[in-house]
Design a protein around this motif. Structure first.
Motif, PDB file in Angstrom:
ATOM      1  N   LEU A  10       0.831  -1.210   0.000  1.00 11.61           N
ATOM      2  CA  LEU A  10       0.000   0.000   0.000  1.00 11.61           C
ATOM      3  C   LEU A  10       0.867   1.261   0.000  1.00 11.61           C
ATOM      4  O   LEU A  10       0.534   2.252  -0.652  1.00 11.61           O
ATOM      5  N   ALA A  11       1.982   1.223   0.712  1.00 13.56           N
ATOM      6  CA  ALA A  11       2.899   2.366   0.717  1.00 13.56           C
ATOM      7  C   ALA A  11       3.468   2.608  -0.672  1.00 13.56           C
ATOM      8  O   ALA A  11       3.559   3.755  -1.121  1.00 13.56           O
ATOM      9  N   CYS A  12       3.843   1.536  -1.355  1.00  9.61           N
ATOM     10  CA  CYS A  12       4.362   1.678  -2.719  1.00  9.61           C
ATOM     11  C   CYS A  12       3.313   2.295  -3.634  1.00  9.61           C
ATOM     12  O   CYS A  12       3.630   3.152  -4.466  1.00  9.61           O
ATOM     13  N   LEU A  13       2.066   1.879  -3.467  1.00  7.30           N
ATOM     14  CA  LEU A  13       0.979   2.464  -4.257  1.00  7.30           C
ATOM     15  C   LEU A  13       0.850   3.967  -3.989  1.00  7.30           C
ATOM     16  O   LEU A  13       0.745   4.771  -4.921  1.00  7.30           O
ATOM     17  N   ALA A  14       0.852   4.333  -2.724  1.00 11.54           N
ATOM     18  CA  ALA A  14       0.707   5.738  -2.355  1.00 11.54           C
ATOM     19  C   ALA A  14       1.869   6.566  -2.903  1.00 11.54           C
ATOM     20  O   ALA A  14       1.661   7.643  -3.470  1.00 11.54           O
ATOM     21  N   LEU A  15       3.071   6.054  -2.743  1.00 11.95           N
ATOM     22  CA  LEU A  15       4.238   6.805  -3.197  1.00 11.95           C
ATOM     23  C   LEU A  15       4.291   6.913  -4.714  1.00 11.95           C
ATOM     24  O   LEU A  15       4.674   7.950  -5.249  1.00 11.95           O
ATOM     25  N   SER A  16       3.884   5.874  -5.416  1.00  8.18           N
ATOM     26  CA  SER A  16       3.884   5.951  -6.880  1.00  8.18           C
ATOM     27  C   SER A  16       2.823   6.926  -7.384  1.00  8.18           C
ATOM     28  O   SER A  16       2.945   7.471  -8.473  1.00  8.18           O
ATOM     29  N   ALA A  17       1.801   7.173  -6.557  1.00  2.72           N
ATOM     30  CA  ALA A  17       0.761   8.147  -6.903  1.00  2.72           C
ATOM     31  C   ALA A  17       1.140   9.559  -6.450  1.00  2.72           C
ATOM     32  O   ALA A  17       0.368  10.497  -6.631  1.00  2.72           O
ATOM     33  N   GLY A  18       2.316   9.688  -5.826  1.00  4.77           N
ATOM     34  CA  GLY A  18       2.782  11.003  -5.389  1.00  4.77           C
ATOM     35  C   GLY A  18       2.327  11.416  -4.007  1.00  4.77           C
ATOM     36  O   GLY A  18       2.517  12.562  -3.610  1.00  4.77           O
ATOM     37  N   ASP A  19       1.747  10.497  -3.252  1.00  5.91           N
ATOM     38  CA  ASP A  19       1.270  10.814  -1.901  1.00  5.91           C
ATOM     39  C   ASP A  19       2.329  10.404  -0.881  1.00  5.91           C
ATOM     40  O   ASP A  19       2.257   9.347  -0.267  1.00  5.91           O
ATOM     41  N   GLU A  20       3.317  11.271  -0.729  1.00  8.00           N
ATOM     42  CA  GLU A  20       4.441  10.962   0.153  1.00  8.00           C
ATOM     43  C   GLU A  20       4.025  10.817   1.612  1.00  8.00           C
ATOM     44  O   GLU A  20       4.501   9.932   2.315  1.00  8.00           O
ATOM     45  N   ALA A  21       3.119  11.660   2.062  1.00  4.93           N
ATOM     46  CA  ALA A  21       2.688  11.603   3.462  1.00  4.93           C
ATOM     47  C   ALA A  21       2.031  10.261   3.778  1.00  4.93           C
ATOM     48  O   ALA A  21       2.323   9.642   4.807  1.00  4.93           O
ATOM     49  N   GLU A  22       1.151   9.792   2.896  1.00  4.44           N
ATOM     50  CA  GLU A  22       0.484   8.505   3.128  1.00  4.44           C
ATOM     51  C   GLU A  22       1.470   7.347   3.004  1.00  4.44           C
ATOM     52  O   GLU A  22       1.430   6.401   3.786  1.00  4.44           O
ATOM     53  N   GLY A  23       2.356   7.410   2.039  1.00  2.90           N
ATOM     54  CA  GLY A  23       3.367   6.363   1.895  1.00  2.90           C
ATOM     55  C   GLY A  23       4.256   6.261   3.121  1.00  2.90           C
ATOM     56  O   GLY A  23       4.532   5.175   3.615  1.00  2.90           O
ATOM     57  N   ARG A  24       4.655   7.395   3.627  1.00  2.00           N
ATOM     58  CA  ARG A  24       5.488   7.426   4.835  1.00  2.00           C
ATOM     59  C   ARG A  24       4.733   6.845   6.024  1.00  2.00           C
ATOM     60  O   ARG A  24       5.267   6.062   6.797  1.00  2.00           O
ATOM     61  N   ARG A  25       3.460   7.232   6.153  1.00  2.00           N
ATOM     62  CA  ARG A  25       2.630   6.711   7.257  1.00  2.00           C
ATOM     63  C   ARG A  25       2.518   5.196   7.181  1.00  2.00           C
ATOM     64  O   ARG A  25       2.689   4.493   8.173  1.00  2.00           O
TER      65      ARG A  25
ATOM     66  N   VAL B 224      13.162  -5.373   8.089  1.00  2.00           N
ATOM     67  CA  VAL B 224      13.342  -6.528   7.209  1.00  2.00           C
ATOM     68  C   VAL B 224      12.697  -6.262   5.858  1.00  2.00           C
ATOM     69  O   VAL B 224      13.296  -6.458   4.807  1.00  2.00           O
ATOM     70  N   ILE B 225      11.458  -5.793   5.861  1.00  2.00           N
ATOM     71  CA  ILE B 225      10.739  -5.490   4.625  1.00  2.00           C
ATOM     72  C   ILE B 225      11.433  -4.361   3.867  1.00  2.00           C
ATOM     73  O   ILE B 225      11.567  -4.401   2.651  1.00  2.00           O
ATOM     74  N   LEU B 226      11.907  -3.362   4.590  1.00  2.00           N
ATOM     75  CA  LEU B 226      12.467  -2.198   3.925  1.00  2.00           C
ATOM     76  C   LEU B 226      13.837  -2.440   3.316  1.00  2.00           C
ATOM     77  O   LEU B 226      14.315  -1.619   2.540  1.00  2.00           O
ATOM     78  N   LEU B 227      14.438  -3.563   3.607  1.00  2.00           N
ATOM     79  CA  LEU B 227      15.669  -3.906   2.880  1.00  2.00           C
ATOM     80  C   LEU B 227      15.357  -4.017   1.390  1.00  2.00           C
ATOM     81  O   LEU B 227      16.148  -3.619   0.546  1.00  2.00           O
ATOM     82  N   GLU B 228      14.178  -4.531   1.070  1.00  2.00           N
ATOM     83  CA  GLU B 228      13.738  -4.604  -0.321  1.00  2.00           C
ATOM     84  C   GLU B 228      13.429  -3.228  -0.876  1.00  2.00           C
ATOM     85  O   GLU B 228      13.548  -2.985  -2.075  1.00  2.00           O
ATOM     86  N   ALA B 229      13.037  -2.324  -0.025  1.00  2.00           N
ATOM     87  CA  ALA B 229      12.610  -0.993  -0.458  1.00  2.00           C
ATOM     88  C   ALA B 229      13.739  -0.216  -1.124  1.00  2.00           C
ATOM     89  O   ALA B 229      13.488   0.657  -1.936  1.00  2.00           O
ATOM     90  N   ARG B 230      14.960  -0.543  -0.804  1.00  2.00           N
ATOM     91  CA  ARG B 230      16.088   0.178  -1.382  1.00  2.00           C
ATOM     92  C   ARG B 230      16.141   0.044  -2.898  1.00  2.00           C
ATOM     93  O   ARG B 230      16.664   0.916  -3.574  1.00  2.00           O
ATOM     94  N   ASP B 231      15.599  -1.055  -3.434  1.00  2.00           N
ATOM     95  CA  ASP B 231      15.625  -1.289  -4.874  1.00  2.00           C
ATOM     96  C   ASP B 231      14.255  -1.181  -5.528  1.00  2.00           C
ATOM     97  O   ASP B 231      14.129  -1.422  -6.727  1.00  2.00           O
ATOM     98  N   GLU B 232      13.244  -0.839  -4.777  1.00  2.00           N
ATOM     99  CA  GLU B 232      11.865  -0.768  -5.299  1.00  2.00           C
ATOM    100  C   GLU B 232      11.694   0.470  -6.173  1.00  2.00           C
ATOM    101  O   GLU B 232      11.874   1.591  -5.702  1.00  2.00           O
ATOM    102  N   PRO B 233      11.336   0.297  -7.462  1.00  2.00           N
ATOM    103  CA  PRO B 233      11.170   1.458  -8.343  1.00  2.00           C
ATOM    104  C   PRO B 233      10.126   2.466  -7.855  1.00  2.00           C
ATOM    105  O   PRO B 233      10.312   3.669  -8.024  1.00  2.00           O
ATOM    106  N   ASP B 234       9.057   2.007  -7.230  1.00  2.00           N
ATOM    107  CA  ASP B 234       8.013   2.926  -6.763  1.00  2.00           C
ATOM    108  C   ASP B 234       8.487   3.830  -5.624  1.00  2.00           C
ATOM    109  O   ASP B 234       7.844   4.817  -5.305  1.00  2.00           O
ATOM    110  N   LEU B 235       9.600   3.483  -5.018  1.00  2.00           N
ATOM    111  CA  LEU B 235      10.111   4.268  -3.899  1.00  2.00           C
ATOM    112  C   LEU B 235      11.279   5.165  -4.301  1.00  2.00           C
ATOM    113  O   LEU B 235      11.864   5.833  -3.451  1.00  2.00           O
ATOM    114  N   SER B 236      11.618   5.198  -5.580  1.00  2.00           N
ATOM    115  CA  SER B 236      12.784   5.966  -6.021  1.00  2.00           C
ATOM    116  C   SER B 236      12.663   7.456  -5.692  1.00  2.00           C
ATOM    117  O   SER B 236      13.664   8.113  -5.435  1.00  2.00           O
ATOM    118  N   GLY B 237      11.463   7.987  -5.668  1.00  2.00           N
ATOM    119  CA  GLY B 237      11.271   9.404  -5.380  1.00  2.00           C
ATOM    120  C   GLY B 237      11.543   9.805  -3.948  1.00  2.00           C
ATOM    121  O   GLY B 237      11.729  10.989  -3.663  1.00  2.00           O
TER     122      GLY B 237
END
Length: 108
Positions: A54-69, A79-92
């Motif tokens: 859901l965070a990836c969805l929010a961030l890819s839609a430009g909703d940084e506040a919701e993605g962060r939440r 553990v999950i966020l180790l994957e986040a380093r390479d997730e394209p939806d989180l590049s921003g």
């Protein structure tokens, strides 16, 4: 009707997570969100996966506040966020101070 009649298996939480992630990657945000929320309903013990999707969805839609939440809600998030380093939806947000702290990266 027989007591032994076969019923189709009920979709499990993991199936909804996989479906949500596939839909997210295909750009079907509304359907992805629905599947990921269903995953959370069925499997609160693996909520980190659902919140991550859901965070990836929010961030890819430009909703940084919701993605962060949502990333902050994920139990066992390191553990999950180790994957986040390479997730394209989180590049921003990858270089943002809050994201670096969340993932345990050194803040410059």
């Amino acid at each position: 009707e027989s007591a032994f009649a076969l019923e189709p298996p009920r979709p499990g939480a993991r199936m909804y997570y996989i479906l949500g992630q596939a839909r997210r990657r295909l750009g079907r945000a509304k359907k992805a969100e629905k599947a990921l929320r269903r995953h959370l309903e069925l499997s609160p013990q693996s909520a980190a996966l659902g919140y991550y999707g859901l965070a990836c969805l929010a961030l890819s839609a430009g909703d940084e506040a919701e993605g962060r939440r949502l990333l902050g809600l994920a139990p066992y998030r390191r553990v999950i966020l180790l994957e986040a380093r390479d997730e394209p939806d989180l590049s921003g947000v990858r270089g943002r101070e809050w994201f670096m702290k969340l993932t345990g990266e050194t803040v410059r």
